[in-house]
Design a protein around this motif. Structure first.
Motif, short mmCIF file in Angstrom:
data_model
loop_
_atom_site.label_atom_id
_atom_site.label_comp_id
_atom_site.label_asym_id
_atom_site.label_seq_id
_atom_site.Cartn_x
_atom_site.Cartn_y
_atom_site.Cartn_z
N VAL A 291 7.97 0.34 -3.73
CA VAL A 291 7.84 1.58 -4.52
C VAL A 291 8.54 2.75 -3.81
O VAL A 291 9.16 3.59 -4.46
N SER A 292 8.48 2.77 -2.48
CA SER A 292 9.22 3.82 -1.76
C SER A 292 10.70 3.76 -2.09
O SER A 292 11.36 4.78 -2.31
N SER A 293 11.25 2.53 -2.10
CA SER A 293 12.67 2.38 -2.41
C SER A 293 12.94 2.75 -3.87
O SER A 293 13.92 3.41 -4.20
N LEU A 294 12.01 2.32 -4.74
CA LEU A 294 12.19 2.54 -6.19
C LEU A 294 12.26 4.02 -6.54
O LEU A 294 13.07 4.43 -7.37
N PRO A 305 16.07 -0.84 -6.76
CA PRO A 305 15.54 -2.17 -7.09
C PRO A 305 14.97 -2.23 -8.50
O PRO A 305 13.79 -1.96 -8.70
N GLY A 306 15.79 -2.60 -9.46
CA GLY A 306 15.38 -2.53 -10.87
C GLY A 306 14.78 -3.81 -11.40
O GLY A 306 14.38 -3.86 -12.59
N LEU A 307 14.70 -4.85 -10.57
CA LEU A 307 14.25 -6.15 -11.06
C LEU A 307 13.57 -6.90 -9.92
O LEU A 307 14.09 -6.93 -8.81
N VAL A 308 12.42 -7.46 -10.19
CA VAL A 308 11.70 -8.24 -9.19
C VAL A 308 11.35 -9.60 -9.77
O VAL A 308 10.82 -9.67 -10.89
N PHE A 309 11.66 -10.65 -9.06
CA PHE A 309 11.23 -12.00 -9.44
C PHE A 309 10.19 -12.49 -8.45
O PHE A 309 10.39 -12.40 -7.23
N ALA A 310 9.09 -13.06 -8.98
CA ALA A 310 8.10 -13.66 -8.08
C ALA A 310 7.31 -14.71 -8.85
O ALA A 310 7.17 -14.61 -10.08
N VAL A 311 6.83 -15.71 -8.13
CA VAL A 311 6.06 -16.77 -8.77
C VAL A 311 4.69 -16.22 -9.16
O VAL A 311 4.02 -15.54 -8.38
#
Lengths: 527, 527
Positions: A291-294, A305-311
């Motif tokens: 969130v700091s980066s966002l 960072p506009g997209l995050v992939f996670a299981v």
């Protein structure tokens, strides 16, 4: 420091006669004085003629002259002092600390390219000496160096009013390569542009360089920008901005009688991959850093960072909860321009309205006009797979988390992504084997791969790539940040059997510039 | 050696189902057996799918594996023996000695790229080590290498059935860069193409590489060539041929959803500048060398001297007389194809019919079918200035001498020329000052500048540039001959904070590949 609103054409400073533009206070939308005169096509022609006339002289300046020129620009930008920061704060809405940092980056970049020029390796000097005794045919003497492409058009960027604008990375690398530069100022920060432009104009005078080495134009519409790309004396262009803007320039460039390269840095959503062990062991910490980066700089970074992939699973639920909580506590931030803020809110609204997308969090309400609220969305792999709109960049602090059922599906979704500037892997040692499986797909579509970090914060160095396959940039063979950026503006020329008297210094037999050279294919360091 | 007429798709050898093509005897126009089956779009798709599947594995082959692969191809071409030369003679009309020389060049080129791969400098490895103590922010660890762009489409050239075709410079440099290659054979020499293609196919097997590393397709029309450029798995293309052909490929490439670079080597008239003292002292000798270069290989070289500038006067008259006498004694030569011969004769006729152009000489009459007669024309500076048609390349042994009134006018005419592969200056020491005045204009529009020689005879080395500003090539930042050609097929990737276990060998901390690397911007030779 008094602003004139003038175009800087060679050593002239003249008010453009083609309409006017005003900067506006990013926070209020109110116009800021003075007016800046838009360039006419005659002004454009004059700038191009001067640049063309300057090219042969400027590209043959010795390493010390050219390096000192870059250093002089840097010093003159520093010398502007706080006037530059204050004008830039008003025009961009960016806070003081950020702009002081950006000024440092800009100045550092110019000084780095001065070092690159003195080092001389960018010339890529090669010598294949004659072999008069070779059978059946004697071998000729061949020597190769790289020279500048010609005058370069640089388009200022809204989100880096210093580091990617008048004296930014494109200008610094083009000047280092021996190319005169004509800047089309971004209309959001004309005052900042004039201040920096005058620093360069004065450096040209102080260093006794041809006046056409640099010009600065304001554009009250689109004629000047388009005219620059179309002018036959312009041999390359650098651009940082939207995909639409970059593609329009690319199309103009290939439609010319002589097509030219356009280095457009356009759009990227910078996938972040959370791997199971890292997510389990450090999910909340990563969420905080994410969130700091966002929200950094209201999310107005190409590497946001506009997209995050996670299981999918309870660990991801916890990550989302932590990230959502952080976003909800984020103050709204003034965006660069009212128009950018409108576009951002529209894009966020569109994303939230997409099928199978839920809004996990919005940031705090604006406390003043033209502030953007950060946004966090969540969707499923199926929804993401079927909806190309979810791959579009939202310029601002908005990100989309995609719940994937397995790492295989994560890989499949990576393979569906367009070219990207960066991708980030969050991994613990137990994740290495899974991460290794993803690397080839990431290398094929990313300019920079990070581990346990985020793409924001682009180090200006020698091993940096800020570029990537289309559409993150127009030309994935290049970078717009770091010393490698100089290669965008060079081309090789070979000299066969030239007498010593006619050889350029870089290729003379006794190596007067002290260059590292490739002799018969083997690199030899200058002694 | 029996020819099958088959496509080579990965390890398969299958007869294409989309029409057939036949080679024809260059000297008679009679068809030569066997028929070659044209590829269907399904064949094309299969070749692209295999190339794509091969890419990640092939691009990570170590230097020894990849170098041995290139050397194996070279050896297998040698091993074909005289069958290759004889088939190639029949298909191209080129004489034995030329083709034996061209085979040597082709094999030498492959071996040179094996050395380039072992040397490893092409990887351009850079390391900016972390600085955890840096203030205000620690510096990350950044490492950069270059990787292959992806599968490359190579279009065989009519005029170099070995050195610029199936295993020619484009293929060798793309394979060296780590890119799988799909060749679209030139329809003028399908048998030569099959023989060389089988050598590569066998080398892929012998070196245990993924089968999609190489495929060879025949095209009975234009669908396969166009389809290759449009296929999303193809990431770059190499082409040597006509301006029309190259521009058509360029247009397809930029219209793709993901544009790709096309390295098309297209057309050049290679200006020759005769300076006063050289002309006076050595005019007749230069005339002899000029005509030798002009008629070499029936003039079917991209670097053929198609244009001569010299100051008018009795010395130029003498030069023209000597050159005309030499041309008149030149035997007509079989051209590569009946179609090329027709196009040549038509172009010569058009030139001779231009206003203010006189025919100084034609070569001897043909003694057999499909032979081209060399041609020498003379015109004035005024006529040349006003007539862009006189700048068009005539593919064959035709040249135009332009009488210029002064060296200033010569410079003005140089400035009116399009981009060129080569330019040649004939100078004595007393001409150096005048030559120096022309150099900037030549550098801006030429890839290779020669003194007292001619552009034909393109040395395959490290300092060679066979490329030049548009329209001599599609991308003047590149060369298609020499070791620098590998850079056409590479792009940079940066790795930030990767653990040692995930770094590619080229960037590992202890430098296991023994590469020269740039550390913090300074080149360090491997010890």
């Amino acid at each position: 420091m008094q602003l004139s609103g003038n175009l800087l054409i060679g050593r002239q400073s003249v008010f453009g006669g083609n309409g006017t533009i005003h900067a506006v206070h990013a926070s209020t939308g109110a116009a800021i004085e003075p007016a800046f005169g838009g360039a006419t096509l005659d002004d454009l022609d004059r700038a191009c003629a001067l640049a063309w006339a300057a090219f042969d002289t400027y590209r043959e300046t010795g390493p010390d002259v050219r390096a000192r020129f870059l250093e002089t620009i840097a010093q003159k930008i520093v010398d502007i002092g706080d006037d530059l920061i204050e004008r830039c704060m008003a025009e961009s809405g960016l806070p003081r600390t950020r702009l002081e940092g950006e000024r440092g980056r800009t100045v550092g970049q110019l000084r780095m390219f001065a070092d690159v020029v003195r080092d001389g390796d960018y010339i890529g000097a090669r010598v294949d000496p004659a072999q008069p005794e070779r059978k059946p045919l004697p071998r000729v003497d061949l020597r190769l160096r790289h020279i500048g492409l010609g005058p370069v058009a640089v388009f200022g960027a809204s989100n880096f009013p210093l580091a990617f604008s008048v004296a930014g990375g494109d200008t610094a690398s083009a000047l280092a390569a021996g190319c005169p530069v004509i800047v089309k100022a971004h209309s959001a920060h004309p005052g900042t542009s004039e201040l920096v432009g005058r620093a360069i104009q004065q450096a040209v005078v102080d260093c006794a360089l041809p006046e056409g080495t640099f010009s600065l134009l304001f554009d009250s519409g689109r004629d000047v920008g388009q005219g620059l790309i179309k002018d036959h004396r312009i041999k390359a262009a650098g651009f940082t901005g939207s995909r639409g803007g970059g593609m329009a320039l690319m199309q103009l460039a290939v439609a010319r009688p002589e097509p030219i390269p356009v280095y457009a840095e356009m759009s990227s959503i910078n996938p972040v991959l959370l791997f199971p062990h890292a997510l389990k062991n450090r999910g909340e910490t990563i969420a905080g850093a994410f969130v700091s980066s966002l929200v950094l700089g209201a999310g107005q970074f190409c590497t946001n960072p506009g997209l995050v992939f996670a299981v999918d699973g309870p660990e991801l639920d916890a990550f989302i909860r932590a990230a959502a909580a952080a976003v909800e506590n984020t103050a709204a931030q003034t965006m660069l321009t009212p128009g950018i803020r409108r576009a951002y809110e529209n894009a966020v609204e569109r994303t939230g309205a997409q099928e199978a997308v839920t809004t996990a969090a919005r940031g705090l309400d604006p406390t003043a006009g033209h502030q953007g609220r950060s946004a966090l969305f969540v969707t499923s792999a199926e929804a993401f797979r079927g909806n190309p709109a979810l791959q579009e960049e939202t310029f601002g602090a908005s990100s989309l988390i995609v719940r994937v059922p397995t790492l295989d599906v994560m890989l499949e979704l990576i393979e569906s992504l367009e070219g990207q500037l960066t991708s980030a892997l969050h991994i613990d040692e137990a994740d290495y084997a899974d991460a290794r499986r993803m690397l080839p797909a990431l290398e094929r579509r990313t300019g920079r791969i990070l581990v346990n970090g985020f793409g924001t914060g682009v180090e200006v160095g020698h091993a940096m790539v800020h570029g990537g396959p289309y559409p993150s940039t127009a030309d994935g063979r290049s970078t717009s940040v770091g010393s490698l950026a100089i290669h965008r503006f060079l081309r090789p020329v070979s000299y066969q059997d030239l007498p010593e008297a006619l050889l350029p210094d870089a290729l003379k037999r006794d190596n007067p510039l002290g260059l590292n050279r490739r002799i018969d294919g083997k690199l030899r360091l200058a002694t």
